[in-house]
Design a protein around this motif. Structure first.
Motif, PDB file in Angstrom:
ATOM      1  N   ASP A   1       0.812  -1.223   0.000  1.00  0.00           N
ATOM      2  CA  ASP A   1       0.000   0.000   0.000  1.00  0.00           C
ATOM      3  C   ASP A   1       0.844   1.271   0.000  1.00  0.00           C
ATOM      4  N   GLY A   2       2.169   1.137  -0.023  1.00  0.00           N
ATOM      5  CA  GLY A   2       3.051   2.295  -0.049  1.00  0.00           C
ATOM      6  C   GLY A   2       3.363   2.886   1.311  1.00  0.00           C
ATOM      7  N   GLU A   3       2.818   2.331   2.380  1.00  0.00           N
ATOM      8  CA  GLU A   3       3.077   2.829   3.734  1.00  0.00           C
ATOM      9  C   GLU A   3       4.353   2.196   4.293  1.00  0.00           C
ATOM     10  N   VAL A   4       5.034   2.943   5.153  1.00  0.00           N
ATOM     11  CA  VAL A   4       6.253   2.450   5.797  1.00  0.00           C
ATOM     12  C   VAL A   4       5.869   1.619   7.017  1.00  0.00           C
ATOM     13  N   TYR A   5       6.316   0.355   7.050  1.00  0.00           N
ATOM     14  CA  TYR A   5       5.979  -0.539   8.159  1.00  0.00           C
ATOM     15  C   TYR A   5       7.199  -0.920   8.993  1.00  0.00           C
ATOM     16  N   ALA A   6       8.412  -0.637   8.521  1.00  0.00           N
ATOM     17  CA  ALA A   6       9.609  -0.983   9.280  1.00  0.00           C
ATOM     18  C   ALA A   6      10.766  -0.125   8.799  1.00  0.00           C
ATOM     19  N   MET A   7      11.784   0.009   9.669  1.00  0.00           N
ATOM     20  CA  MET A   7      13.016   0.718   9.333  1.00  0.00           C
ATOM     21  C   MET A   7      14.179  -0.246   9.510  1.00  0.00           C
ATOM     22  N   ALA A   8      15.020  -0.342   8.465  1.00  0.00           N
ATOM     23  CA  ALA A   8      16.119  -1.302   8.468  1.00  0.00           C
ATOM     24  C   ALA A   8      17.456  -0.587   8.586  1.00  0.00           C
ATOM     25  N   GLN A   9      18.371  -1.197   9.342  1.00  0.00           N
ATOM     26  CA  GLN A   9      19.732  -0.689   9.473  1.00  0.00           C
ATOM     27  C   GLN A   9      20.574  -1.726  10.201  1.00  0.00           C
ATOM     28  N   GLY A  10      21.864  -1.792   9.866  1.00  0.00           N
ATOM     29  CA  GLY A  10      22.742  -2.706  10.587  1.00  0.00           C
ATOM     30  C   GLY A  10      23.856  -3.254   9.720  1.00  0.00           C
ATOM     31  N   SER A  11      24.719  -4.053  10.350  1.00  0.00           N
ATOM     32  CA  SER A  11      25.861  -4.671   9.666  1.00  0.00           C
ATOM     33  C   SER A  11      25.434  -5.959   8.992  1.00  0.00           C
ATOM     34  N   LEU A  12      25.932  -6.163   7.769  1.00  0.00           N
ATOM     35  CA  LEU A  12      25.543  -7.326   6.981  1.00  0.00           C
ATOM     36  C   LEU A  12      26.365  -8.553   7.328  1.00  0.00           C
ATOM     37  N   ILE A  13      25.710  -9.695   7.220  1.00  0.00           N
ATOM     38  CA  ILE A  13      26.378 -10.991   7.300  1.00  0.00           C
ATOM     39  C   ILE A  13      26.329 -11.606   5.906  1.00  0.00           C
ATOM     40  N   VAL A  14      27.505 -11.784   5.290  1.00  0.00           N
ATOM     41  CA  VAL A  14      27.602 -12.304   3.932  1.00  0.00           C
ATOM     42  C   VAL A  14      28.305 -13.651   3.977  1.00  0.00           C
ATOM     43  N   ALA A  15      27.640 -14.684   3.437  1.00  0.00           N
ATOM     44  CA  ALA A  15      28.210 -16.028   3.488  1.00  0.00           C
ATOM     45  C   ALA A  15      29.246 -16.256   2.402  1.00  0.00           C
ATOM     46  N   GLY A  16      29.131 -15.575   1.274  1.00  0.00           N
ATOM     47  CA  GLY A  16      30.039 -15.814   0.169  1.00  0.00           C
ATOM     48  C   GLY A  16      31.209 -14.853   0.154  1.00  0.00           C
ATOM     49  N   PHE A  17      32.212 -15.166  -0.647  1.00  0.00           N
ATOM     50  CA  PHE A  17      33.347 -14.276  -0.848  1.00  0.00           C
ATOM     51  C   PHE A  17      33.894 -14.507  -2.247  1.00  0.00           C
ATOM     52  N   GLY A  18      34.637 -13.542  -2.736  1.00  0.00           N
ATOM     53  CA  GLY A  18      35.207 -13.661  -4.073  1.00  0.00           C
ATOM     54  C   GLY A  18      36.586 -13.030  -4.138  1.00  0.00           C
ATOM     55  N   ALA A  19      37.377 -13.449  -5.126  1.00  0.00           N
ATOM     56  CA  ALA A  19      38.712 -12.899  -5.359  1.00  0.00           C
ATOM     57  C   ALA A  19      38.906 -12.756  -6.861  1.00  0.00           C
TER      58      ALA A  19
END
Length: 363
Positions: free
Chosen positions: A128-146
């Motif tokens: 419906d376009g309404e704000v229901y939550a606010m997100a913020q924080g440090s990410l946990i990433v399982a993958g990696f690349g080189a």
């Protein structure tokens, strides 16, 4: 001898006994559901693995303007430490403001990895376009690349997607119709007329006649108290009832990519004879190099040479008697050494011949 990778759809191959299950494992309450949320934001603090797209620079410029930092129009803040991301989460039913939910963050630009990044405060909106939550924080990433300077690259899992456990706080309550009306509707996870009837009968045997009525193969209407607290206690009693679900329909599911075959124990085969054989065609491509005389004026010519080898396997035949069961099918196919791909072809042929008493689903 090759063995087939077969997963049994039911608990036991030899037993057809159905076990009573809790009603809470069979049904869900109509209207009590999660809601999807989505948002857009910036991840900062990346180790040079961010993106360089124009919309990321625009978003970064707008964010700095909100904090009173003005970037001259002729300067492009092309930072490699930021990435534009899409954020999505599921808002559980009855979630209240202040509670925390998990979020998933995915890159939408050309960022190579989100490892080590932090998501800045981003709103999550509903349909419906309404704000229901606010997100913020440090990410946990399982993958990696080189990546090497010569363009070589090694990637494990997917480093461009990360999660933030408890990464969003709920800001708005989603209204629902749980406490409205004189009745509740229970929806079966697996629609079945027999199970629907048994659920209604089990509730009526406990609470009295005409309390529950089966509407169709999915829904059962149950008369419930109007008071919200009484309705919670009422549902607590119902969800712990034991109901014996109906047996599953005869079904065979084939995953053509992995060779996995799932066969239900109610599968039956009409009297039929099946022959199993194989024809192997091998094609090899080789190249001959013709060198001219050293003193001649000719040139080196490469001539392709193709070899074709055809090998026909010995066909085998086995017979299915009337009412052949799952165990008989597995044993017969294993005896002729058929691979999963061969069994797929056999089952499809049986279906086309009308000898297979089951639904055949190929995914």
């Amino acid at each position: 001898m090759k063995r087939l990778l077969i997963i049994m759809l039911l608990a036991s191959l030899y037993s057809t006994t159905a076990f009573a299950e809790r009603l809470k494992d069979l049904v869900s309450v109509s209207g009590v559901r999660s809601n999807q949320l989505v948002g857009y934001g910036l991840v900062v603090g990346l180790d040079g693995t961010g993106d360089k797209t124009n919309f990321t620079s625009q978003t970064f410029r707008n964010m700095l303007n909100n904090f009173g930092v003005a970037i001259p129009p002729n300067i492009n803040p092309n930072s490699k430490n930021i990435a534009a991301v899409a954020i999505h989460a599921d808002l559980p039913p009855f979630a209240k403001p202040g509670q925390m939910i998990d979020v998933t963050v995915s890159t939408i630009g050309d960022a190579k990895s989100l490892r080590g990044g932090s998501l800045l405060m981003s709103p999550l909106k509903g349909a419906d376009g309404e704000v229901y939550a606010m997100a913020q924080g440090s990410l946990i990433v399982a993958g990696f690349g080189a990546e090497g300077r010569d363009g070589s690259r090694l990637s494990v899992n997917v480093p461009s997607v990360g999660r933030i456990p408890n990464g969003a706080s709920v800001e708005r309550v989603v209204p629902n119709a749980f406490s409205q009306g004189d009745s509740l509707v229970l929806n079966l996870h697996n629609p079945d007329f027999t199970t629907s009837r048994r659920v209604a009968e089990q509730i009526n045997s406990l609470l009295g006649p005409d309390v529950a009525a089966s509407l169709d193969a999915t829904s059962i209407r149950v008369r419930a108290p109007r008071d919200a607290s009484q309705r919670v206690s009422f549902l607590s009693v119902l969800e712990n009832l034991r109901v014996e679900p109906a047996e599953e329909t005869a079904k065979i599911i084939i995953n053509s990519r992995t060779g996995t075959i799932v066969i239900g124990q109610n599968v039956r085969v009409s009297p039929v004879a099946v022959t199993h054989g194989g024809l192997t065609v091998s094609i090899t491509e080789e190249f001959d190099v013709d060198q001219p005389n050293i003193l001649g004026q000719g040139r080196t010519v490469v001539t392709p040479r193709t070899g074709i080898d055809i090998e026909e396997g010995s066909g085998r035949m086995f017979e299915f008697a009337p009412g052949t069961s799952l165990q008989d099918i597995v044993e017969a196919v294993n005896q002729v050494g058929a691979a999963p791909g061969d069994l797929m072809a056999i089952l499809e042929a049986l279906k086309q011949a009308g000898a297979l008493r089951a639904e055949l689903v190929v995914i």
